[in-house]
Design an enzyme around this catalytic site. Structure first.
Site, mmCIF file in Angstrom:
data_model
loop_
_atom_site.group_PDB
_atom_site.id
_atom_site.type_symbol
_atom_site.label_atom_id
_atom_site.label_comp_id
_atom_site.label_asym_id
_atom_site.label_seq_id
_atom_site.Cartn_x
_atom_site.Cartn_y
_atom_site.Cartn_z
ATOM 1 N N PHE A 6 -15.385 3.524 7.524
ATOM 2 C CA PHE A 6 -14.010 3.862 7.132
ATOM 3 C C PHE A 6 -13.802 3.888 5.613
ATOM 4 O O PHE A 6 -12.692 4.123 5.153
ATOM 5 C CB PHE A 6 -13.036 2.858 7.772
ATOM 6 C CG PHE A 6 -13.289 1.411 7.401
ATOM 7 C CD1 PHE A 6 -12.789 0.870 6.231
ATOM 8 C CD2 PHE A 6 -14.049 0.597 8.228
ATOM 9 C CE1 PHE A 6 -13.035 -0.457 5.882
ATOM 10 C CE2 PHE A 6 -14.303 -0.735 7.892
ATOM 11 C CZ PHE A 6 -13.789 -1.261 6.712
ATOM 12 N N LYS A 57 0.835 -1.199 0.000
ATOM 13 C CA LYS A 57 0.000 0.000 0.000
ATOM 14 C C LYS A 57 0.880 1.264 0.000
ATOM 15 O O LYS A 57 2.103 1.179 0.212
ATOM 16 C CB LYS A 57 -0.924 -0.046 1.222
ATOM 17 C CG LYS A 57 -1.957 -1.184 1.162
ATOM 18 C CD LYS A 57 -2.825 -1.203 2.426
ATOM 19 C CE LYS A 57 -3.938 -2.227 2.334
ATOM 20 N NZ LYS A 57 -4.796 -2.211 3.565
ATOM 21 N N GLU A 90 -9.477 -10.842 -7.553
ATOM 22 C CA GLU A 90 -8.663 -9.626 -7.365
ATOM 23 C C GLU A 90 -7.474 -9.603 -8.324
ATOM 24 O O GLU A 90 -7.122 -8.543 -8.844
ATOM 25 C CB GLU A 90 -8.184 -9.541 -5.916
ATOM 26 C CG GLU A 90 -9.325 -9.270 -4.936
ATOM 27 C CD GLU A 90 -8.873 -9.254 -3.484
ATOM 28 O OE1 GLU A 90 -9.713 -8.977 -2.621
ATOM 29 O OE2 GLU A 90 -7.679 -9.516 -3.208
ATOM 30 N N ASN A 110 -1.946 0.121 7.348
ATOM 31 C CA ASN A 110 -1.469 -1.234 7.641
ATOM 32 C C ASN A 110 -0.660 -1.890 6.522
ATOM 33 O O ASN A 110 -0.520 -3.109 6.471
ATOM 34 C CB ASN A 110 -2.622 -2.115 8.147
ATOM 35 C CG ASN A 110 -3.703 -2.316 7.100
ATOM 36 O OD1 ASN A 110 -3.585 -1.837 5.978
ATOM 37 N ND2 ASN A 110 -4.746 -3.042 7.463
ATOM 38 N N TYR A 124 -12.223 -2.413 -3.371
ATOM 39 C CA TYR A 124 -12.812 -2.415 -2.026
ATOM 40 C C TYR A 124 -14.344 -2.349 -2.055
ATOM 41 O O TYR A 124 -14.957 -1.874 -1.084
ATOM 42 C CB TYR A 124 -12.228 -1.268 -1.199
ATOM 43 C CG TYR A 124 -10.842 -1.567 -0.655
ATOM 44 C CD1 TYR A 124 -10.597 -2.716 0.106
ATOM 45 C CD2 TYR A 124 -9.769 -0.706 -0.877
ATOM 46 C CE1 TYR A 124 -9.337 -2.997 0.613
ATOM 47 C CE2 TYR A 124 -8.492 -0.985 -0.369
ATOM 48 C CZ TYR A 124 -8.294 -2.126 0.377
ATOM 49 O OH TYR A 124 -7.038 -2.403 0.890
ATOM 50 N N HIS A 163 -1.922 -5.430 1.519
ATOM 51 C CA HIS A 163 -3.186 -6.144 1.291
ATOM 52 C C HIS A 163 -2.891 -7.565 0.867
ATOM 53 O O HIS A 163 -1.950 -7.806 0.112
ATOM 54 C CB HIS A 163 -3.992 -5.463 0.168
ATOM 55 C CG HIS A 163 -5.147 -6.301 -0.311
ATOM 56 N ND1 HIS A 163 -6.371 -6.299 0.317
ATOM 57 C CD2 HIS A 163 -5.246 -7.209 -1.325
ATOM 58 C CE1 HIS A 163 -7.182 -7.167 -0.295
ATOM 59 N NE2 HIS A 163 -6.528 -7.729 -1.299
HETATM 60 P P1 IDP Z 1 -7.609 -6.946 5.562
HETATM 61 O O1 IDP Z 1 -6.817 -5.926 4.774
HETATM 62 O O2 IDP Z 1 -6.810 -7.485 6.724
HETATM 63 O O3 IDP Z 1 -8.195 -8.039 4.700
HETATM 64 P P2 IDP Z 1 -10.322 -5.848 5.714
HETATM 65 O O4 IDP Z 1 -11.253 -6.085 6.846
HETATM 66 O O5 IDP Z 1 -10.599 -6.543 4.427
HETATM 67 O O6 IDP Z 1 -8.844 -6.174 6.239
HETATM 68 O O7 IDP Z 1 -10.285 -4.279 5.473
HETATM 69 C C1 IDP Z 1 -9.666 -3.754 4.307
HETATM 70 C C2 IDP Z 1 -8.830 -2.576 4.696
HETATM 71 O O8 IDP Z 1 -9.672 -1.528 5.131
HETATM 72 C C3 IDP Z 1 -7.859 -2.823 5.866
HETATM 73 O O9 IDP Z 1 -6.662 -3.441 5.464
HETATM 74 C C4 IDP Z 1 -7.639 -1.402 6.359
HETATM 75 O O10 IDP Z 1 -6.718 -0.712 5.504
HETATM 76 C C5 IDP Z 1 -9.018 -0.785 6.162
HETATM 77 N N1 IDP Z 1 -9.836 -0.891 7.371
HETATM 78 C C6 IDP Z 1 -10.531 -1.963 7.800
HETATM 79 N N2 IDP Z 1 -11.172 -1.715 8.941
HETATM 80 C C7 IDP Z 1 -10.899 -0.425 9.243
HETATM 81 C C8 IDP Z 1 -11.265 0.439 10.330
HETATM 82 O O11 IDP Z 1 -12.010 0.070 11.241
HETATM 83 N N3 IDP Z 1 -10.757 1.709 10.271
HETATM 84 C C9 IDP Z 1 -9.934 2.150 9.284
HETATM 85 N N4 IDP Z 1 -9.563 1.359 8.245
HETATM 86 C C10 IDP Z 1 -10.029 0.090 8.239
HETATM 87 MG MG MG Z 2 -9.646 -7.941 3.233
#
Ligand code: IDP
Ligand code: MG
Length: 149
Positions: free
Chosen positions: A57, A9, A126, A112, A49, A115
């Protein structure tokens, strides 16, 4: 063989962690079959997404993921989805296992770093968002028999 779409990212690119992150998957034994450096458009981010549309978010997520260049990759392997997700670590970096990418380099869920697809079906779907089938390379790796039984 499963395929997983992995993204470094924008924070991973900006912080100079591309090589570090890519190296984790390479050393694990996953096989790279496609790679691109690009900046996501809003349309691409919304496609990637789509499942999160409507979540609180979502707008910040689209803003974040389009804020700078990313590396998009497809990695292949038996159990590639689970292997990559454990290398990446939990979504919330403060809860991610030490040694995982997020556990070692991250502090907040909205930054984070990486992905990884969450199921074999989504891995294929994807990968197809970013790569045509012709752009994915089928190759035999000299070390395959030392990594795959
Ligand atoms: P993942 O990346 O571990 O699969 P997902 O639940 O699919 O997690 O969420 C996609 C992305 O959305 C996350 O990697 C993060 O960047 C963002 N995200 C998810 N939940 C939150 C939140 O509660 N606050 C802010 N960003 C979030
Ligand atoms: Mg995910």
């Amino acid at each position: 063989m499963e395929r997983t779409l992995i993204l470094v990212k924008p924070d991973g690119v900006q912080r100079g962690l591309m090589g570090e992150i890519i190296g984790r998957f390479e050393r694990r034994g996953l096989k790279l079959i496609g790679m691109k450096f690009l900046q996501m458009t809003k349309a691409l981010a919304e496609e990637h997404y789509a499942v999160h549309k409507g979540r609180p978010f979502y707008d910040a997520l689209v803003e974040y993921i389009t804020s700078g260049p990313i590396v998009a990759m497809v990695w292949e392997g038996n159990d590639a989805i689970a292997a990559a997700r454990s290398t990446i670590g939990a979504t919330k970096p403060s809860e991610a296992a030490p040694g995982s990418i997020r556990g070692e380099f991250g502090m907040e869920i909205g930054r984070n770093l990486v992905h990884g697809s969450d199921s074999p079906e989504n891995g294929l779907l994807e990968a197809a968002i970013y790569f045509s089938e012709e752009e994915l390379v089928s190759w035999s790796r000299a070390t395959d028999s030392w990594i795959i039984e």
